[in-house]
Scaffold this active site. Structure first.
Site, short mmCIF file in Angstrom:
data_model
loop_
_atom_site.label_atom_id
_atom_site.label_comp_id
_atom_site.label_asym_id
_atom_site.label_seq_id
_atom_site.Cartn_x
_atom_site.Cartn_y
_atom_site.Cartn_z
N LYS A 149 0.13 3.62 -2.73
CA LYS A 149 -0.97 4.59 -2.65
C LYS A 149 -0.46 6.02 -2.49
O LYS A 149 -1.21 6.97 -2.71
CB LYS A 149 -1.91 4.25 -1.50
CG LYS A 149 -2.71 2.96 -1.68
CD LYS A 149 -3.77 2.84 -0.58
CE LYS A 149 -4.60 1.56 -0.73
NZ LYS A 149 -3.94 0.39 -0.12
N SER A 171 -6.15 3.24 4.57
CA SER A 171 -5.50 2.53 3.46
C SER A 171 -6.52 1.77 2.62
O SER A 171 -6.28 0.64 2.18
CB SER A 171 -4.43 1.57 3.99
OG SER A 171 -3.57 1.14 2.95
N SER A 193 0.79 -1.24 0.00
CA SER A 193 0.00 0.00 0.00
C SER A 193 0.82 1.28 0.00
O SER A 193 0.25 2.37 -0.12
CB SER A 193 -0.95 0.01 1.19
OG SER A 193 -2.02 -0.89 0.99
#
Length: 427
Positions: A62, A119, A59
């Protein structure tokens, strides 16, 4: 005013003797595949371990999605209060999510906060589709942006960092091969740009928990357990670190435990990245490893001013001026420039080069006008490699345009001076 021309991603330490080497890094004993420690002001690298090898970032990818959403808002392409309707791709996401359903309506800001704090894969995908039309088109934009930012060891296939096999089958990219990969250095570079270009991101990144819907009965804690605000939270107290207010965690079975964090202490902000830290998702070891990097930086380095602001540059106090009342203008540096250096060391400039914006400058010139640059060379104390830093030069006073009468007599004087010198040189 930006004084550093270009974004410096390598160490900006300089000119110390052999007895004044940088602090030893072998005491860090970083557990994980890769890591890096960077000064958020200059991009100076203080520590690195296998930092240029691309690994699965999970993640942490991101951060690029967050960057592009912020960029789209800055450029006026989307607005924070625009309402977005959730589509199938987002609703089918697995992993961390806020359980969006097809047809749900949320603002860009609501989805952005869900992505940054919880997230949320579903929120990330929906924002990607809203900006680019499809997640695959957004991934192409991510790759294009990575190249522009100097992220030379990164590759994105989606907005989330999920492995291809974990994406909904119908929405896996067809024109982009491979898996998402990002080096520790690239992750730090991306964090550097976020902090430089959109520091307001930290207002969201430091939110301690998220209640996405009013009807939700519980709040989702921020996955960043290092937040300083967690110092009084029993479950997270051991991980809370002074000054930490961002940025992004990452975890998949393939990536292991990853984290890109930033901490501000006593006016110095650092960026730390750890990747592939062993252990379980909930043991918090990635935060303990990140703390090692922050401790190393804050304990062993301090700011040192190598260029004084509003000061003349030795041996380059003026620049030539044409068609002015004066034939030169005094110049000063726009402001001071400081870098992080090992405590107790002295940085020495080995060479200075000054360049005028125009040779010569043309009157009239106003006080404060940018009229040139000064480039300072020094040596990395660890490697001996030459480094440079460039700052703007400003006019220290006005130079008005000379009158026709003044310029004529100056030209005549210049003519006879040249003629005299030519005659002298005959003998």
């Amino acid at each position: 005013m930006m004084l550093v021309l270009g974004l410096l991603y390598s160490t900006l330490l300089a000119g110390v003797g052999a007895a004044e080497a940088a602090p030893a890094v072998d005491t860090i004993n970083l557990q994980g595949k890769a890591g890096i420690l960077m000064d958020a002001e200059s991009g100076q690298i203080l520590y690195q371990k296998d930092a240029e090898t691309p690994y699965a970032p999970a993640s942490m990818a991101k951060m690029m999605t967050e960057y592009l959403v912020e960029k789209a808002v800055q450029d006026g392409k989307i607005k924070w209060d625009e309402v977005v309707t959730v589509k199938e791709n987002a609703a089918k996401q697995i992993g961390s999510r806020v359980f969006l359903a097809v047809g749900d309506k949320h603002t860009v800001k609501e989805l952005y906060v869900a992505m940054a704090v919880a997230s949320a894969n579903d929120a990330s995908v929906q924002l990607a589709e809203f900006i680019a039309g499809s997640e695959e088109a957004f991934a192409q934009l991510m790759n294009e942006t990575a190249k522009k930012l100097g992220m030379n060891n990164s590759h994105f296939i989606n907005a989330t960092g999920l492995d291809r096999a974990d994406m909904p089958a119908d929405y896996r990219p067809k024109s982009i091969d491979g898996e998402t990969r990002m080096s520790a250095k690239d992750s730090a570079i991306l964090a550097y740009h976020i902090l430089k270009e959109m520091p307001e991101f930290l207002d969201v990144a430091k939110i301690p928990s998220l209640k996405f819907r009013e009807r939700d009965t519980t709040e989702t804690p921020n996955w960043n357990w290092m937040l300083e605000s967690n110092k009084n939270v029993p479950n997270f107290r051991k991980f809370a670190y002074p000054g930490v207010d961002g940025l992004k965690t990452g975890h998949t079975s393939n990536a292991g435990n990853c984290f890109t964090g930033t901490s501000l202490r006593n006016g110095t902000r650092l960026i730390a990245v750890v990747m592939g830290v062993p252990g379980g998702l909930r043991d918090g070891k990635r935060f303990l490893e990140t703390a090692k990097l922050f401790d190393y930086g804050f304990n062993n380095f301090g700011k040192q001013t190598i260029v004084e602001g509003k000061a003349a540059v030795k041996d380059h106090e003026t620049l030539k001026v044409k068609k002015g009342k004066q034939t030169s203008v005094p110049v000063i540096t726009a402001s001071d420039v400081s870098i992080l250096a090992p405590k107790g060391t002295t940085i020495e400039i080995t060479e200075t080069t000054v360049k005028s914006n125009q040779e010569p400058l043309m009157a009239p010139i106003k006080q404060g006008d940018k009229v040139g640059t000064a480039t300072f060379k020094y040596n990395d104390p660890s490697t001996g490699e030459a480094k440079t830093l460039t700052v703007d030069l400003l006019a220290a006073e006005d130079v008005k345009k000379g009158s026709w009468w003044r310029l004529m007599f100056r030209a005549i004087g210049g003519f006879f001076s040249g003629l005299f010198n030519g005659v002298v040189n005959l003998f």
